[in-house]
Write an enzyme that holds these catalytic residues in place. Structure first.
Site, PDB file in Angstrom:
ATOM      1  N   PRO A   2       0.829  -1.172   0.000  1.00  0.00           N
ATOM      2  CA  PRO A   2       0.000   0.000   0.000  1.00  0.00           C
ATOM      3  C   PRO A   2       0.878   1.241   0.000  1.00  0.00           C
ATOM      4  CG  PRO A   2      -0.153  -1.281   2.092  1.00  0.00           C
ATOM      5  CD  PRO A   2       0.625  -2.034   1.107  1.00  0.00           C
ATOM      6  N   GLU A   3       0.952   1.942  -1.076  1.00  0.00           N
ATOM      7  CA  GLU A   3       1.646   3.227  -1.054  1.00  0.00           C
ATOM      8  C   GLU A   3       0.662   4.270  -0.510  1.00  0.00           C
ATOM      9  OE1 GLU A   3       4.141   3.905  -4.481  1.00  0.00           O
ATOM     10  OE2 GLU A   3       4.498   1.764  -4.735  1.00  0.00           O
ATOM     11  N   LYS A  52       2.552   7.282   4.450  1.00  0.00           N
ATOM     12  CA  LYS A  52       2.081   5.928   4.711  1.00  0.00           C
ATOM     13  C   LYS A  52       1.653   5.737   6.158  1.00  0.00           C
ATOM     14  CE  LYS A  52       5.306   4.594   1.127  1.00  0.00           C
ATOM     15  NZ  LYS A  52       6.677   4.083   0.874  1.00  0.00           N
ATOM     16  N   ARG A 162       8.369  14.698  11.125  1.00  0.00           N
ATOM     17  CA  ARG A 162       9.587  14.092  10.569  1.00  0.00           C
ATOM     18  C   ARG A 162       9.459  13.805   9.079  1.00  0.00           C
ATOM     19  NH1 ARG A 162       9.620  10.536  15.201  1.00  0.00           N
ATOM     20  NH2 ARG A 162       8.875   8.842  13.896  1.00  0.00           N
ATOM     21  N   ASN A 203       7.676   2.041  -4.106  1.00  0.00           N
ATOM     22  CA  ASN A 203       8.484   1.526  -5.209  1.00  0.00           C
ATOM     23  C   ASN A 203       7.814   1.670  -6.578  1.00  0.00           C
ATOM     24  OD1 ASN A 203      10.970   0.519  -5.932  1.00  0.00           O
ATOM     25  ND2 ASN A 203      10.307  -1.618  -5.840  1.00  0.00           N
ATOM     26  N   ARG A 300      15.881  -2.377  -2.781  1.00  0.00           N
ATOM     27  CA  ARG A 300      14.591  -2.487  -3.480  1.00  0.00           C
ATOM     28  C   ARG A 300      14.845  -2.552  -4.965  1.00  0.00           C
ATOM     29  NH1 ARG A 300      10.442  -0.904  -0.279  1.00  0.00           N
ATOM     30  NH2 ARG A 300       9.267  -2.148  -1.747  1.00  0.00           N
TER      31      ARG A 300
END
Length: 310
Positions: A2-3, A52, A162, A203, A300
């Site tokens: 899940p992006e 996310k 952050r 990704n 990745r």
DNA sequence: CCTTAATGGACAT
DNA sequence: TGTCCCTTAAGGT
């Protein structure tokens, strides 16, 4: 995972089905017992997402007192079920390579269900359910998250602080993104995956947005021009909002999809024509025919067309 | 049926 | 660099 688009859909769904209601919170798996006790019986004020991160705001009264922070990680997922107010509440999470499944579980629902039957409560938990949220109308089960914790509002604020700008959060702009990229010697492909630079991109959006903008994944951040950086940000805003609407990542333009029927109407986007380069190594580029390549970048898989992106 | 890889990232070493 | 989280679909046998 899940992006970012999936997390924003989750936030919307939680708000739709649970906001304003007192929830029962439990941990059938047991690993979240202490956290569940802190939230049990409180009202869910609302749900929000940044990148996310999924944040659920709880309180006993008007104020938000506790925030449930969930990060799905690589294979966490939520499933939902309940009465007619849960209709359309689909399962969201990973892996959902073919798009999110539509596993809505309802009691007394569906075209052949006959007269509606009153909701009688959630089913027995199946598998490792870290947390179950339950109202008078339905339930949500969370499995396999990498993070599930209760924070104070201040701690939740620090988590968001952050992060870099999220293309799905209105009000953040290209400027913040450009600032975090400029002067960096790190490759663009790495910067796009760094949540402190840009929140919500994973990704697939990394590979696809760099392809669409004709950008070399190894270009150092400091060598990204302002116009190219702005265009990249704006394309991500567009692509990710499409993702929220569709519930899946579709990045191919109509003319590269080979999907117009006899009437000239767009044909369905099949799983195998939704992307330009992601998981297409060894196949011909949809635009120029050159073999799409794959290499590891920061553990990745990175996919790109060496001809279009140079 | 069994094995593998997958949209992530924190943490240990 | 490796381990976890401990799910799930796809692909091979």
């Amino acid at each position: 995972m899940p992006e970012g688009h999936s997390i924003h859909r989750l936030a919307r769904q939680f708000t739709d089905v649970f906001a304003g209601q007192s929830l029962r919170v439990s941990s059938p798996q047991g690993r979240f017992d202490a956290g569940a006790r802190l939230l049990d019986g409180q009202v869910l004020h609302g749900a929000r997402a940044h990148g996310k991160q999924l944040l659920l705001d709880f309180g006993a009264g008007e104020d938000v007192q506790r925030v449930l922070r969930v990060h799905l990680g690589l294979y966490g997922a939520f499933s939902f079920g309940g009465d007619e107010t849960f209709r359309g509440a689909s399962s969201i999470g990973a892996p959902r390579r073919m798009g999110e499944t539509d596993t809505f579980e309802a009691q007394g629902q569906g075209p052949d269900a006959g007269p509606a039957i009153a909701y009688t409560g959630p089913p027995e938990p199946v598998g490792q359910v870290r947390v179950r949220l339950s109202s008078d109308h339905g339930w949500a089960d969370l499995r396999g998250p990498s993070v599930c914790e209760v924070l104070t509002p201040a701690e939740a604020g620090a988590v968001v602080d952050r992060l870099g700008p999220d293309p799905l959060v209105p009000g953040t702009g290209a400027e913040e993104f450009l600032q975090r990229v400029s002067g960096r010697g790190v490759a663009l492909g790495q910067l796009l995956m760094d949540q402190a630079v840009l929140a919500g991109v994973g990704n697939i959006y990394r590979a696809e947005s760099l392809f669409r903008q004709g950008l070399d994944p190894w270009l150092p951040g400091r060598r990204l021009s302002r116009p190219d950086g702005t265009a990249l940000w704006e394309d991500l805003v567009r692509l990710m909002n499409d993702g929220v609407r569709e519930g899946r990542i579709i990045t191919t333009r109509l003319e590269h999809r080979g999907s117009v029927d006899e009437q000239g109407e767009p044909a369905p986007v099949w799983p195998d024509n939704a992307h330009y380069v992601y998981q297409r190594d060894g196949l011909g580029c949809r635009v120029c025919g050159t073999d799409v390549r794959m290499a590891q970048m920061q553990a990745r898989k990175l996919y790109w067309c060496p001809a279009c992106q140079s």
